[in-house]
Design a protein around this motif. Structure first.
Motif, mmCIF file in Angstrom:
data_model
loop_
_atom_site.group_PDB
_atom_site.id
_atom_site.type_symbol
_atom_site.label_atom_id
_atom_site.label_comp_id
_atom_site.label_asym_id
_atom_site.label_seq_id
_atom_site.Cartn_x
_atom_site.Cartn_y
_atom_site.Cartn_z
ATOM 1 N N ARG A 157 0.946 -1.615 0.125
ATOM 2 C CA ARG A 157 0.088 0.070 -0.214
ATOM 3 C C ARG A 157 0.834 1.339 0.054
ATOM 4 O O ARG A 157 0.574 2.349 -0.281
ATOM 5 C CB ARG A 157 -0.943 0.062 0.796
ATOM 6 C CG ARG A 157 -1.978 -1.023 1.430
ATOM 7 C CD ARG A 157 -3.193 -0.804 2.307
ATOM 8 N NE ARG A 157 -3.873 -1.501 2.558
ATOM 9 C CZ ARG A 157 -4.677 -2.060 3.550
ATOM 10 N NH1 ARG A 157 -4.550 -1.573 4.719
ATOM 11 N NH2 ARG A 157 -5.911 -2.614 3.622
ATOM 12 N N LYS A 158 1.818 1.330 1.040
ATOM 13 C CA LYS A 158 2.762 2.118 0.939
ATOM 14 C C LYS A 158 3.641 2.587 -0.589
ATOM 15 O O LYS A 158 3.926 3.633 -1.107
ATOM 16 C CB LYS A 158 3.360 1.900 1.771
ATOM 17 C CG LYS A 158 4.107 3.226 2.836
ATOM 18 C CD LYS A 158 4.410 2.850 4.117
ATOM 19 C CE LYS A 158 6.306 3.446 3.939
ATOM 20 N NZ LYS A 158 7.135 2.955 4.512
ATOM 21 N N GLU A 159 4.096 1.466 -1.009
ATOM 22 C CA GLU A 159 4.535 1.538 -2.408
ATOM 23 C C GLU A 159 4.079 2.153 -3.578
ATOM 24 O O GLU A 159 4.014 2.742 -4.239
ATOM 25 C CB GLU A 159 5.418 0.660 -2.225
ATOM 26 C CG GLU A 159 6.457 -0.257 -1.802
ATOM 27 C CD GLU A 159 7.122 -0.677 -1.983
ATOM 28 O OE1 GLU A 159 7.112 -1.589 -3.028
ATOM 29 O OE2 GLU A 159 8.030 -1.518 -1.170
ATOM 30 N N LYS A 161 1.106 4.343 -3.183
ATOM 31 C CA LYS A 161 0.704 5.290 -2.881
ATOM 32 C C LYS A 161 1.529 6.402 -3.185
ATOM 33 O O LYS A 161 1.453 7.352 -3.287
ATOM 34 C CB LYS A 161 0.124 5.460 -1.474
ATOM 35 C CG LYS A 161 0.048 7.014 -0.476
ATOM 36 C CD LYS A 161 -0.086 7.165 0.805
ATOM 37 C CE LYS A 161 -0.549 8.220 1.815
ATOM 38 N NZ LYS A 161 -1.223 8.327 3.081
ATOM 39 N N GLN A 162 2.761 5.940 -2.741
ATOM 40 C CA GLN A 162 3.902 6.812 -3.318
ATOM 41 C C GLN A 162 4.017 6.608 -5.243
ATOM 42 O O GLN A 162 4.266 7.508 -5.571
ATOM 43 C CB GLN A 162 5.423 6.090 -3.044
ATOM 44 C CG GLN A 162 6.291 7.014 -3.349
ATOM 45 C CD GLN A 162 6.625 8.160 -2.409
ATOM 46 O OE1 GLN A 162 5.991 8.577 -1.356
ATOM 47 N NE2 GLN A 162 6.918 9.537 -3.575
ATOM 48 N N LYS A 165 0.997 9.178 -6.720
ATOM 49 C CA LYS A 165 0.878 10.056 -5.726
ATOM 50 C C LYS A 165 -0.039 11.297 -6.128
ATOM 51 O O LYS A 165 -0.014 12.086 -6.537
ATOM 52 C CB LYS A 165 2.793 10.874 -5.158
ATOM 53 C CG LYS A 165 2.636 12.081 -4.212
ATOM 54 C CD LYS A 165 3.776 12.171 -3.849
ATOM 55 C CE LYS A 165 4.646 11.692 -1.950
ATOM 56 N NZ LYS A 165 5.841 11.691 -2.503
ATOM 57 N N TYR A 167 -2.211 11.275 -7.971
ATOM 58 C CA TYR A 167 -3.711 10.685 -8.169
ATOM 59 C C TYR A 167 -4.361 11.487 -6.534
ATOM 60 O O TYR A 167 -5.072 11.339 -6.376
ATOM 61 C CB TYR A 167 -4.440 9.990 -8.730
ATOM 62 C CG TYR A 167 -3.698 9.593 -9.655
ATOM 63 C CD1 TYR A 167 -4.606 10.107 -11.108
ATOM 64 C CD2 TYR A 167 -2.381 9.071 -10.630
ATOM 65 C CE1 TYR A 167 -3.903 9.305 -12.332
ATOM 66 C CE2 TYR A 167 -2.173 8.577 -11.631
ATOM 67 C CZ TYR A 167 -3.300 8.869 -12.469
ATOM 68 O OH TYR A 167 -2.860 8.218 -14.007
ATOM 69 N N GLN A 168 -3.671 11.646 -5.705
ATOM 70 C CA GLN A 168 -3.806 12.751 -4.778
ATOM 71 C C GLN A 168 -4.372 13.704 -4.561
ATOM 72 O O GLN A 168 -3.943 14.121 -5.040
ATOM 73 C CB GLN A 168 -2.792 12.341 -3.415
ATOM 74 C CG GLN A 168 -1.941 11.346 -3.001
ATOM 75 C CD GLN A 168 -0.392 11.413 -1.863
ATOM 76 O OE1 GLN A 168 -0.314 12.651 -2.037
ATOM 77 N NE2 GLN A 168 -0.573 10.904 -0.627
#
Length: 170
Positions: A157-159, A161-162, A165, A167-168
């Motif tokens: 998930r962390k990877e 999300k990075q 990014k 699309y955040q």
């Protein structure tokens, strides 16, 4: 508190659980079953109750968790997963669908690339979780400890999300 005293206190408090159980289940028989299962779990886990704390709150927590677990069992998606079929599940997200589907295509391509770039040991548990497997089922299927499953999903998930990014939303 002895086992008999504990049992008597539980039985007295159990009556106050029925209205809440009915609110959760919306069915009289299911509410009675839920209260009964709550009382049974409380009696079986008597040693986990700390004397001096709120017994009613403890019972409500047991009841709520029991209801949620039962609900999840009933509604759990039954899906078989094959590592070659991962990407077919990704294209079902309708959050990014637009009229001409151009944006959705770009987004899905980026998501697929990000997932494909994950290390296999992180991608497999993540995708199994994504399609509906529970942590315990993933651990059994992959024959790894549940803590490892949780850690690998967290890292994936962390990877992602990075990687995604861009699309955040702020």
């Amino acid at each position: 508190m002895t086992a008999i005293e504990f049992s008597n206190v539980i039985q007295r408090v159990a009556q106050s659980l029925r209205p809440v159980a009915f609110n959760l289940t919306r069915d009289t028989d299911d509410a009675k079953d839920l209260v009964q299962e709550t009382v049974l779990k409380a009696l079986m886990n008597r040693e986990k109750f700390k004397t001096g704390t709120n017994l009613k709150a403890w019972l409500y927590t047991i009841m709520r968790n029991t209801f949620i677990n039962n609900y999840n069992k009933i509604t759990k998606r039954s899906s078989n997963i094959d590592s070659s079929e991962y990407l077919q599940y990704l294209n079902t997200d309708e959050n990014y669908i637009t009229q001409n589907k151009g944006t959705a295509t770009f987004v899905m391509n980026d998501i697929n690339k990000a997932i494909a770039s994950l290390n296999e040991e992180h991608r497999t548990p993540f995708m199994m979780y994504y399609v509906g497997y529970k942590y315990t089922e993933i651990a059994e299927k992959l024959q790894i400890p549940i803590g490892t499953v949780k850690n690998r999903i967290h890292i994936a998930r962390k990877e992602l999300k990075q990687s995604l990014k861009v699309y955040q939303q702020n």
